[in-house]
Design a protein around this motif. Structure first.
Motif, PDB file in Angstrom:
ATOM      1  N   MET A 262      21.504  38.777  52.663  1.00  0.00           N
ATOM      2  CA  MET A 262      20.095  39.155  52.665  1.00  0.00           C
ATOM      3  C   MET A 262      19.387  38.574  51.447  1.00  0.00           C
ATOM      4  O   MET A 262      18.259  38.080  51.539  1.00  0.00           O
ATOM      5  CB  MET A 262      19.960  40.683  52.697  1.00  0.00           C
ATOM      6  N   MET A 263      20.045  38.616  50.292  1.00  0.00           N
ATOM      7  CA  MET A 263      19.468  38.004  49.090  1.00  0.00           C
ATOM      8  C   MET A 263      19.247  36.503  49.309  1.00  0.00           C
ATOM      9  O   MET A 263      18.182  35.959  48.979  1.00  0.00           O
ATOM     10  CB  MET A 263      20.403  38.200  47.895  1.00  0.00           C
ATOM     11  N   ALA A 264      20.259  35.837  49.836  1.00  0.00           N
ATOM     12  CA  ALA A 264      20.166  34.393  50.037  1.00  0.00           C
ATOM     13  C   ALA A 264      19.039  34.040  50.998  1.00  0.00           C
ATOM     14  O   ALA A 264      18.287  33.077  50.766  1.00  0.00           O
ATOM     15  CB  ALA A 264      21.506  33.854  50.553  1.00  0.00           C
ATOM     16  N   ASP A 265      18.906  34.801  52.093  1.00  0.00           N
ATOM     17  CA  ASP A 265      17.822  34.543  53.048  1.00  0.00           C
ATOM     18  C   ASP A 265      16.463  34.620  52.360  1.00  0.00           C
ATOM     19  O   ASP A 265      15.586  33.775  52.581  1.00  0.00           O
ATOM     20  CB  ASP A 265      17.871  35.558  54.198  1.00  0.00           C
ATOM     21  N   ASN A 266      16.292  35.635  51.530  1.00  0.00           N
ATOM     22  CA  ASN A 266      15.003  35.799  50.842  1.00  0.00           C
ATOM     23  C   ASN A 266      14.758  34.680  49.833  1.00  0.00           C
ATOM     24  O   ASN A 266      13.637  34.173  49.724  1.00  0.00           O
ATOM     25  CB  ASN A 266      14.960  37.161  50.141  1.00  0.00           C
ATOM     26  N   GLY A 283      26.597  37.764  38.712  1.00  0.00           N
ATOM     27  CA  GLY A 283      27.487  37.876  39.860  1.00  0.00           C
ATOM     28  C   GLY A 283      26.818  37.566  41.180  1.00  0.00           C
ATOM     29  O   GLY A 283      27.465  37.076  42.107  1.00  0.00           O
ATOM     30  N   HIS A 284      25.530  37.853  41.307  1.00  0.00           N
ATOM     31  CA  HIS A 284      24.809  37.536  42.537  1.00  0.00           C
ATOM     32  C   HIS A 284      24.426  36.058  42.604  1.00  0.00           C
ATOM     33  O   HIS A 284      24.402  35.465  43.685  1.00  0.00           O
ATOM     34  CB  HIS A 284      23.543  38.383  42.648  1.00  0.00           C
ATOM     35  N   LEU A 285      24.113  35.471  41.459  1.00  0.00           N
ATOM     36  CA  LEU A 285      23.565  34.112  41.436  1.00  0.00           C
ATOM     37  C   LEU A 285      24.628  33.041  41.238  1.00  0.00           C
ATOM     38  O   LEU A 285      24.339  31.854  41.379  1.00  0.00           O
ATOM     39  CB  LEU A 285      22.510  34.011  40.330  1.00  0.00           C
ATOM     40  N   GLN A 286      25.859  33.422  40.935  1.00  0.00           N
ATOM     41  CA  GLN A 286      26.914  32.451  40.672  1.00  0.00           C
ATOM     42  C   GLN A 286      27.252  31.626  41.912  1.00  0.00           C
ATOM     43  O   GLN A 286      27.075  32.073  43.044  1.00  0.00           O
ATOM     44  CB  GLN A 286      28.176  33.163  40.175  1.00  0.00           C
ATOM     45  N   ARG A 287      27.727  30.406  41.681  1.00  0.00           N
ATOM     46  CA  ARG A 287      28.147  29.544  42.783  1.00  0.00           C
ATOM     47  C   ARG A 287      29.523  29.926  43.308  1.00  0.00           C
ATOM     48  O   ARG A 287      29.885  29.577  44.432  1.00  0.00           O
ATOM     49  CB  ARG A 287      28.171  28.085  42.325  1.00  0.00           C
ATOM     50  N   LEU A 299      39.160  42.359  47.604  1.00  0.00           N
ATOM     51  CA  LEU A 299      37.994  42.096  48.435  1.00  0.00           C
ATOM     52  C   LEU A 299      37.322  40.821  47.944  1.00  0.00           C
ATOM     53  O   LEU A 299      37.128  40.630  46.746  1.00  0.00           O
ATOM     54  CB  LEU A 299      36.998  43.263  48.340  1.00  0.00           C
ATOM     55  N   GLU A 300      36.956  39.945  48.861  1.00  0.00           N
ATOM     56  CA  GLU A 300      36.276  38.707  48.518  1.00  0.00           C
ATOM     57  C   GLU A 300      35.091  38.496  49.445  1.00  0.00           C
ATOM     58  O   GLU A 300      35.156  38.828  50.635  1.00  0.00           O
ATOM     59  CB  GLU A 300      37.230  37.504  48.629  1.00  0.00           C
ATOM     60  N   TRP A 301      34.012  37.949  48.892  1.00  0.00           N
ATOM     61  CA  TRP A 301      32.828  37.679  49.690  1.00  0.00           C
ATOM     62  C   TRP A 301      32.006  36.588  48.997  1.00  0.00           C
ATOM     63  O   TRP A 301      32.193  36.314  47.812  1.00  0.00           O
ATOM     64  CB  TRP A 301      31.992  38.946  49.879  1.00  0.00           C
ATOM     65  N   SER A 302      31.118  35.973  49.741  1.00  0.00           N
ATOM     66  CA  SER A 302      30.277  34.917  49.186  1.00  0.00           C
ATOM     67  C   SER A 302      29.066  35.528  48.503  1.00  0.00           C
ATOM     68  O   SER A 302      28.356  36.342  49.089  1.00  0.00           O
ATOM     69  CB  SER A 302      29.813  33.962  50.286  1.00  0.00           C
ATOM     70  N   SER A 303      28.829  35.125  47.253  1.00  0.00           N
ATOM     71  CA  SER A 303      27.648  35.587  46.528  1.00  0.00           C
ATOM     72  C   SER A 303      26.413  34.877  47.067  1.00  0.00           C
ATOM     73  O   SER A 303      26.492  33.859  47.757  1.00  0.00           O
ATOM     74  CB  SER A 303      27.806  35.286  45.040  1.00  0.00           C
ATOM     75  N   ALA A 304      25.244  35.419  46.727  1.00  0.00           N
ATOM     76  CA  ALA A 304      23.995  34.780  47.152  1.00  0.00           C
ATOM     77  C   ALA A 304      23.909  33.364  46.611  1.00  0.00           C
ATOM     78  O   ALA A 304      23.451  32.442  47.300  1.00  0.00           O
ATOM     79  CB  ALA A 304      22.802  35.609  46.680  1.00  0.00           C
TER      80      ALA A 304
END
Length: 400
Positions: A262-266, A283-287, A299-304
């Protein structure tokens, strides 16, 4: 090594920062390792002012609820409401209480006063309306999108009426109950009504896209963009609530990943309209991908930042901020075998340095990931250094 780093360190200003980047980015991300610290917000405000003065950026996006951010943008552009009102209602996560955010909004309003609309600065939130203990009802986003479509199109084209949405949504308390985050059985995200809402939301978003030219002509591109934000938020929230009702091991990584999506879409939608300075947690903006341990599960997931970088390439640039100490939080001088400890040895209080160059300088140094005694501060993973474009270091956070 310290002398080499000292020679590469530069004073913190917008010009120096942008010279460290491979190209002028469409989305310039400025990360922080802790929220609400005055010195970090003041640095952000200074950098944004300088970017504005240089004519490079006119929009700033903060890690705050995208729907609430509309109130802030209306205030800084048209003066609607009061500063106190927008600080109370225009931010999520308690960010309206931070003095640096208040000063940013005050300055943006003063800058826009008397200027033509083409020169206005704009404010946006890019987070979804979710908190660590739950998520918002999809009512606001769905009804705003539905209302926009009903105003711009013939009623027969819109797949439902307002009463149908209201009936399917039911009481908002069913959606916002904090108990649902801990107990999937308390969530309404997989009820038959929620399933119908997901289908309707998809249809409404598809209609918004299919009739974009007609809708923009009947309103404006800004209004259409805002409706698209409501649409993405509605579908994102309905997916979020769906996974809140799930009891499988995939539940938490899916919830964490959905928020980042949702962050990335915005952020991507904002970047379509012009250059943006985005500010939020490292943590949200990291590549790099994000991860955490929950019991014995990794747990692993893609950051924005991972998602946005994949789409924008070199048009996405990241400056990660590192901290030395926060005495009032019990975060003392960093150990010398951490990246913060290496940077702490320099004489300057704050500086910016090329991240790739720094990574090369410490490549042969055995560094460990710093441990934080305070949950609100996240140290830098030394293996992620080279995935930033620049590193901004602040030696100590003084008491507010």
């Amino acid at each position: 090594m310290t002398a080499a780093i000292e020679a590469a360190a530069r004073a913190v200003d917008a010009t120096t920062l942008t010279r460290l980047l491979p190209a002028r980015p469409l989305l310039l991300a400025l990360g922080e390792p802790a929220h609400g610290e005055d010195v970090l917000l003041e640095l952000r405000n200074d950098v944004f002012r300088q970017l504005v003065e240089q004519g490079q950026y006119r929009t700033i996006a903060l890690e705050s609820d995208c729907m609430s951010g509309v109130l802030v943008d209306e205030y800084v552009t048209s003066g609607r409401g009061t500063l106190d009102e927008v600080m109370e209602h225009g931010f999520s996560h308690g960010f309206g209480e931070f003095a640096g955010n208040r000063e940013l909004v005050r300055w943006m309003r003063a800058y826009n006063e008397g200027r033509p609309a083409a020169e206005w600065l704009h404010f946006a939130g890019y987070d979804g309306p979710v908190e660590y203990n739950g998520a918002a009802s999809p009512r606001e986003a769905l009804t705003a999108l539905h209302s926009y479509l009903r105003q711009g199109l013939e009623a027969a084209l819109v797949p439902c009426d307002a009463d149908t949405l209201d009936r399917l949504l039911g009481d908002d308390e069913r959606w916002t109950s904090p108990a649902a985050m801990m107990d999937p059985g308390r969530s309404v995200g997989q009820t038959p009504e929620a399933g119908q809402l997901r289908l309707l939301a998809d249809e409404l978003v598809a209609l918004l896209d299919a009739r974009s030219s007609q809708l923009v002509e009947a309103s404006s591109l800004d209004d259409w963009d805002r409706a698209r934000m409501y649409g993405h938020t509605a579908t994102g929230l309905l997916q979020y609530h769906f996974w809140m009702a799930d009891s499988s091991p995939s539940r938490m990584p899916r919830l964490l990943g959905l928020r980042e999506s949702m962050m990335a879409d915005n952020l991507l939608a904002l970047a379509e309209r012009g250059p943006v300075l985005a500010h939020g947690h490292n943590g949200h903006l990291q590549r790099d991908k994000s991860s955490m341990r929950m019991g014995d599960q990794l747990l692993e997931w893609s950051s924005a930042g991972t998602l946005v970088s994949a789409r924008l390439g070199e048009r996405y640039a990241l400056t990660s901020t590192l901290l030395g100490s926060i005495p009032r939080r019990g975060v003392d001088a960093p150990p010398p075998d951490t990246i913060e400890g290496v940077l702490y040895g320099l004489a300057q209080d704050r500086y910016v340095i090329d991240a790739g160059q720094l990574a090369d300088m410490v490549a042969d140094v055995p560094l460990v990931h710093r441990e934080s005694p305070w949950y609100g501060y996240s140290p830098q993973d030394p293996t992620h250094l080279a995935s930033s474009d620049a590193i901004l270091f602040v030696r100590e956070v003084p008491a507010s």
